[in-house]
Scaffold this active site. Structure first.
Site, mmCIF file in Angstrom:
data_model
loop_
_atom_site.group_PDB
_atom_site.id
_atom_site.type_symbol
_atom_site.label_atom_id
_atom_site.label_comp_id
_atom_site.label_asym_id
_atom_site.label_seq_id
_atom_site.Cartn_x
_atom_site.Cartn_y
_atom_site.Cartn_z
ATOM 1 N N CYS A 113 0.828 -1.225 0.000
ATOM 2 C CA CYS A 113 0.000 0.000 0.000
ATOM 3 C C CYS A 113 0.851 1.259 0.000
ATOM 4 O O CYS A 113 0.414 2.313 -0.456
ATOM 5 C CB CYS A 113 -0.919 0.018 1.219
ATOM 6 S SG CYS A 113 -1.942 -1.440 1.311
ATOM 7 N N HIS A 254 -4.001 6.828 1.395
ATOM 8 C CA HIS A 254 -4.231 5.521 0.772
ATOM 9 C C HIS A 254 -5.636 5.064 1.139
ATOM 10 O O HIS A 254 -6.063 5.189 2.293
ATOM 11 C CB HIS A 254 -3.188 4.524 1.288
ATOM 12 C CG HIS A 254 -3.571 3.105 1.057
ATOM 13 N ND1 HIS A 254 -3.881 2.634 -0.195
ATOM 14 C CD2 HIS A 254 -3.729 2.064 1.909
ATOM 15 C CE1 HIS A 254 -4.206 1.361 -0.103
ATOM 16 N NE2 HIS A 254 -4.122 0.991 1.159
ATOM 17 N N ASN A 284 -10.058 -1.031 -2.111
ATOM 18 C CA ASN A 284 -8.642 -0.808 -1.823
ATOM 19 C C ASN A 284 -7.827 -1.317 -3.022
ATOM 20 O O ASN A 284 -7.752 -2.519 -3.249
ATOM 21 C CB ASN A 284 -8.280 -1.570 -0.543
ATOM 22 C CG ASN A 284 -6.836 -1.376 -0.122
ATOM 23 O OD1 ASN A 284 -6.012 -0.894 -0.887
ATOM 24 N ND2 ASN A 284 -6.521 -1.764 1.103
#
Ligand code: UT7
Length: 327
Positions: A113, A254, A284
């Site tokens: 991430c 993020h 995500n």
């Protein structure tokens, strides 16, 4: 010393929309649970066989066009992904070949991430040190093919999506651009969020049944650390440049979970309107999430010349990072 400006942004999402109701055909889950726990309403999945380098192509083309440069002008590719098409080589080499870039370097980043911000920090240094003129930084993921579709996969499986984002970082004389990047890691939590296989520690590299090929996540532990590390690393960037909450025009976190962003906003006493969010549409997308956000925010008029922007990320490793940008 030149300044490192983001001169082009681009993104690409595969057209197939997968709603929470679609996910409830795979898992014992519901739209209500997913929206309440994460803010996700739908995500995009690839169809057929595609890798992150394929999704990256339209994103990179868009970014090159916005920057007003061609492939021949690019000096380096930096590619962040946790879902490469091969064990090796990295997706950067595939992108380089598929797009017909000259024989420039291709660096692959494995910070999950946080990969895009780590990649941006590499571009920042090469540009500021006068080594290169234009660098393409990509974040791209194909995660839909890797999710555990058995009942125990539901917590992780409903969160992730496919997509790609890219930026061009260019050397300019105008002050501003990427002012600083701040990188962190704490490997003692590596196993709290990981895909443990294939592993080079033994042969066969994959356990019978292949369970280790799917992501394991201790969701509550990850959430707890994320809620601490996001504010910490955002403040680190703000303090470096003496920026107050009011100085910040936009925070691009993020997109892991809307609840994490809400928690960070509350802890930092910064209004939620200053946090960009598109998790409801894409879930995500790991390394792709920040460059997708930047490209969308730019097109929605939420990023304007001179704006003070913080990018921030947290994820597997654990790793976390931020970037302070004056656009
Ligand atoms: O990008 C990398 C960084 N990742 C993150 O930042 C993710 C951080 N963690 C999270 O976002 C949250 O922990 C999750 C969204 C993953 C999970 O939310 P939670 O509120 O922590 O739920 P939980 O794991 O504690 O599970 C609560 C309940 C459990 O049932 P019981 O034990 O209370 O009966 C789970 O079995 O929800 C159940 N559950 C589900 N129910 C319906 C777990 N997954 C699902 C599901 N649908 N998909």
């Amino acid at each position: 010393m030149p300044y490192a400006h983001i001169t082009g942004t681009g993104f690409y999402l595969p057209p197939k929309v997968v709603t929470n109701d679609d996910m409830s055909k795979i898992y014992d889950t519901s739209d209500e649970w997913i929206v309440e726990r994460s803010g996700i309403k739908e995500r995009r999945f690839i169809e057929g066989e595609l890798g992150p380098s394929d999704l990256a192509i339209p994103a990179v083309e868009m970014a090159l066009e916005e920057a007003g440069i061609t492939k021949e002008d690019v000096d380096l590719l930096v590619f962040a992904t946790l879902s490469p098409e091969c064990w090796f080589p990295g997706s950067g080499c595939f992108l380089q070949a598929k797009m017909g870039f000259p024989n420039i370097g291709a660096i692959d980043i494995r910070q999950q991430c946080t990969g895009f911000v780590y990649g941006l920090s590499i571009a920042e240094q090469y540009i500021k040190n006068g080594v290169f003129q234009h660098i393409v930084v990509v974040g791209a993921e194909v995660q839909s093919t890797t999710i555990d579709t058995s009942p125990e996969g539901r917590t992780v499986g409903v969160l992730f999506g496919d997509g790609a984002g890219a930026v061009v970082v260019s050397a300019k004389d105008t002050p501003g651009g990427i002012l600083s990047t701040h990188l962190h890691a704490q490997g003692k939590y590596a196993k709290e969020l990981c895909v443990p296989e294939p592993t080079s520690t033994r042969n066969p590299k994959v356990s019978p049944g292949g369970k280790g090929l799917h992501a394991y996540m201790n969701g509550r532990e990850v959430f707890r650390h994320a809620a601490t590390r996001f504010p910490e690393v955002i403040r680190e960037a703000m303090e470096k440049h003496h920026w107050s909450n009011d100085d910040i025009d936009l925070i691009v976190p993020h997109q892991a979970n809307l609840r994490i962003s809400q928690k960070v906003a509350e802890i930092m006493n910064i209004p939620m309107e200053k946090f960009f969010s598109n998790i409801h549409k894409y879930g995500n997308t790991t390394a792709a999430s920040i460059p997708i956000c930047i490209a969308e925010a730019k097109r929605e008029g939420k990023i304007k010349p001179g704006d003070k922007i913080i990018l921030a990320s947290f994820g597997s490793g654990f790793t976390w990072a931020s970037a302070a940008i004056q656009w």
